[in-house]
Design an enzyme around this catalytic site. Structure first.
Site, mmCIF file in Angstrom:
data_model
loop_
_atom_site.group_PDB
_atom_site.id
_atom_site.type_symbol
_atom_site.label_atom_id
_atom_site.label_comp_id
_atom_site.label_asym_id
_atom_site.label_seq_id
_atom_site.Cartn_x
_atom_site.Cartn_y
_atom_site.Cartn_z
ATOM 1 N N PRO A 27 0.704 -0.784 -0.080
ATOM 2 C CA PRO A 27 -0.306 -0.302 -0.104
ATOM 3 C C PRO A 27 0.706 1.355 -0.055
ATOM 4 O O PRO A 27 2.245 1.322 1.047
ATOM 5 C CB PRO A 27 -1.077 -0.023 1.384
ATOM 6 C CG PRO A 27 -0.678 -1.608 1.609
ATOM 7 C CD PRO A 27 0.534 -2.135 0.779
ATOM 8 N N CYS A 29 0.570 5.386 -0.509
ATOM 9 C CA CYS A 29 -0.711 6.733 -0.200
ATOM 10 C C CYS A 29 0.291 7.362 -1.474
ATOM 11 O O CYS A 29 0.911 7.953 -2.122
ATOM 12 C CB CYS A 29 -0.406 7.451 1.262
ATOM 13 S SG CYS A 29 -0.907 6.490 2.129
ATOM 14 N N ALA A 61 -3.774 2.841 1.611
ATOM 15 C CA ALA A 61 -4.982 3.136 2.759
ATOM 16 C C ALA A 61 -6.152 4.142 2.657
ATOM 17 O O ALA A 61 -6.660 5.032 1.817
ATOM 18 C CB ALA A 61 -4.621 4.259 3.656
ATOM 19 N N GLN A 103 -6.879 -2.139 1.433
ATOM 20 C CA GLN A 103 -6.686 -1.511 2.941
ATOM 21 C C GLN A 103 -7.711 -0.338 3.481
ATOM 22 O O GLN A 103 -7.728 0.232 2.755
ATOM 23 C CB GLN A 103 -5.011 -0.966 2.736
ATOM 24 C CG GLN A 103 -4.119 -0.398 4.263
ATOM 25 C CD GLN A 103 -3.020 0.059 4.183
ATOM 26 O OE1 GLN A 103 -2.974 1.579 3.992
ATOM 27 N NE2 GLN A 103 -2.267 -0.618 4.748
ATOM 28 N N TYR A 184 -1.467 5.463 12.845
ATOM 29 C CA TYR A 184 -2.736 5.690 12.857
ATOM 30 C C TYR A 184 -3.725 4.608 14.001
ATOM 31 O O TYR A 184 -3.435 4.650 14.883
ATOM 32 C CB TYR A 184 -3.529 4.361 11.309
ATOM 33 C CG TYR A 184 -1.819 5.925 9.984
ATOM 34 C CD1 TYR A 184 -2.077 7.181 9.813
ATOM 35 C CD2 TYR A 184 -1.634 5.575 8.970
ATOM 36 C CE1 TYR A 184 -1.573 7.750 9.492
ATOM 37 C CE2 TYR A 184 -1.062 6.191 8.074
ATOM 38 C CZ TYR A 184 -0.423 7.184 8.312
ATOM 39 O OH TYR A 184 0.209 7.948 7.736
ATOM 40 N N ARG A 232 -2.028 -5.936 9.425
ATOM 41 C CA ARG A 232 -0.650 -4.495 9.262
ATOM 42 C C ARG A 232 -0.508 -3.755 9.951
ATOM 43 O O ARG A 232 -1.615 -3.347 10.907
ATOM 44 C CB ARG A 232 -0.876 -3.588 7.945
ATOM 45 C CG ARG A 232 0.534 -3.350 7.750
ATOM 46 C CD ARG A 232 0.886 -2.060 6.107
ATOM 47 N NE ARG A 232 2.405 -2.590 5.717
ATOM 48 C CZ ARG A 232 2.633 -1.657 4.860
ATOM 49 N NH1 ARG A 232 2.205 -0.652 4.527
ATOM 50 N NH2 ARG A 232 3.698 -1.932 3.972
ATOM 51 N N LEU A 301 12.400 -0.880 1.845
ATOM 52 C CA LEU A 301 13.699 -0.843 0.786
ATOM 53 C C LEU A 301 13.683 -2.603 0.176
ATOM 54 O O LEU A 301 15.699 -2.311 0.771
ATOM 55 C CB LEU A 301 14.893 -0.197 1.658
ATOM 56 C CG LEU A 301 14.741 1.407 2.268
ATOM 57 C CD1 LEU A 301 15.542 1.871 3.095
ATOM 58 C CD2 LEU A 301 14.069 1.947 0.715
ATOM 59 N N ARG A 324 8.255 1.117 -2.895
ATOM 60 C CA ARG A 324 8.889 2.163 -4.579
ATOM 61 C C ARG A 324 9.918 1.864 -6.089
ATOM 62 O O ARG A 324 9.288 2.509 -6.198
ATOM 63 C CB ARG A 324 10.228 2.954 -3.940
ATOM 64 C CG ARG A 324 9.926 3.726 -2.629
ATOM 65 C CD ARG A 324 11.027 4.245 -1.691
ATOM 66 N NE ARG A 324 11.067 5.477 -1.540
ATOM 67 C CZ ARG A 324 10.209 5.039 0.404
ATOM 68 N NH1 ARG A 324 9.990 3.682 0.551
ATOM 69 N NH2 ARG A 324 9.891 6.176 1.124
#
Length: 360
Positions: A27, A29, A61, A103, A184, A232, A301, A324
């Site tokens: 996921p 954003c 999300a 998610q 969150y 998660r 990563l 990424r």
């Protein structure tokens, strides 16, 4: 000499769903929505990963309520229009013979913030911001002080998650994930650094876990029995007085109704000191996988096929989430399969009985 079979490109069955390989889109954003609506941007963005043959595509999300958005530009799933918008995306992904999960999230005290392209910190009311909620009136850093949630607020959050799960099923998603990581709302309740309550939803670990248990039960009751439910978590907060990986393991041992744990870390305290680097979260997933009788996914990563393969080969996880690198290269699985000698199987090969009407 023949190359050994790739673990990364072997199938995995989670509850009643078989995913053709273990290289999944994490996921991420994207801050590209108006009034929470998934639209053409999401179709193209998420659809590109389906064309690239990702094993499982996770949405960013999706807020379960307007006040649960991280920013005003976040996507949501709190009304029927959102359901219809997501259905377009899901249908395209299925048409490419791929799988997609959503998610579900509520940002709590970290809601009503600027998207990265427009600034940092809390959005004031005159610019479209809103009152934020939290387990206590303890703010995140310099963000706006949240309102400590009362019993009605807590009950509404549970209902919102349940209703969002119903809409996720109606939209055709293959998997549902509950976001309890990155500071969150559900993660805020789990942490003694942000949850200062003295009622049934605070105090000891059992109290701080109560909302999470209620949300999991409510979501599980609204989705098919054979649909995977993923949780998660931030395995550690990276602060001395916060949640540790040992705390997370004990919480997960008390969890019921979850089919896979997605391990991440941090996000709930600006004091965090994250030892960032390639594979920096693997020790966390390794510890969770060794202690909890659930399959485990990990991100952090992971950028090369060889690195992803090594995560599985070391026994540190069952699934590799990549973020990424998928943005840089939506067809990353095609290159990874070629590099590792893996075979990109089709999703419907494994789920023909479940999705026979959807097979292209």
């Amino acid at each position: 000499m023949a190359r050994p079979a790739s673990r990364l490109f072997s199938p995995i069955t989670v509850n009643g769903l078989t995913i053709p390989h273990r290289l999944w889109v994490a996921p991420m954003c994207m801050y590209s929505s108006v009034d929470g609506m998934p639209a053409e941007w999401h179709l193209v963005h998420l659809g590109s990963f389906a064309i690239g043959r990702a094993g499982m595509i996770m949405t960013e999300a999706a807020a379960v309520s307007p006040e649960g958005r991280i920013s005003p530009d976040d996507v949501g799933i709190w009304n029927d229009e959102h359901t219809a918008g997501w259905r377009r995306v899901v249908d395209f992904v299925h048409g490419m013979d791929s799988l997609i999960g959503i998610q579900l999230s509520h940002a709590g005290r970290k809601a009503s913030t600027y998207p990265p392209t427009r600034g940092r910190g809390s959005v004031p009311a005159e610019e479209g911001g809103w009152t934020t909620l939290g387990p206590s009136d303890t703010p995140y850093g310099t963000f706006t002080v949240p309102v400590a949630m009362d019993a009605d607020d807590i009950a509404k959050v549970v209902r919102d998650y349940a209703d969002a799960a119903t809409r996720a099923v109606e939209a055709g998603f293959d998997l549902v994930e509950i976001h309890a990581a990155h500071g969150y709302l559900l993660g805020q309740f789990l942490s003694p650094t942000s949850n200062r309550r003295t009622d049934a939803y605070g105090g000891d670990a059992a109290g701080r876990e109560r909302l999470l248990h209620e949300v999991i039960a409510a979501v599980r009751a609204r989705i098919p029995a054979d649909m995977p439910l993923v949780l998660r978590v931030s395995a550690t907060e990276w602060v001395p007085d916060g949640v540790t990986v040992e705390d997370t393991i004990e919480t997960l041992r008390r969890i019921d109704g979850v089919d896979l744990v997605s391990v991440s870390s941090g996000g709930n305290d600006p004091r965090q000191a994250i030892p960032s680097g390639p594979g920096y979260q693997q020790p966390l997933s390794r510890a969770v996988r060794a202690a909890v009788d659930l399959p485990v996914g990990v991100a952090g990563l992971i950028t090369t096929p060889e690195q992803a393969e090594a995560v599985l080969g070391a026994g540190d996880a069952d699934v590799v989430y990549v973020a990424r690198q998928f943005l840089r290269e939506p067809t990353f699985p095609l290159r990874a399969a070629a590099a590792l000698g893996g075979e990109l199987a089709w999703a419907w090969q494994y789920n023909r009985a479940k999705y026979v009407e959807s097979i292209p």
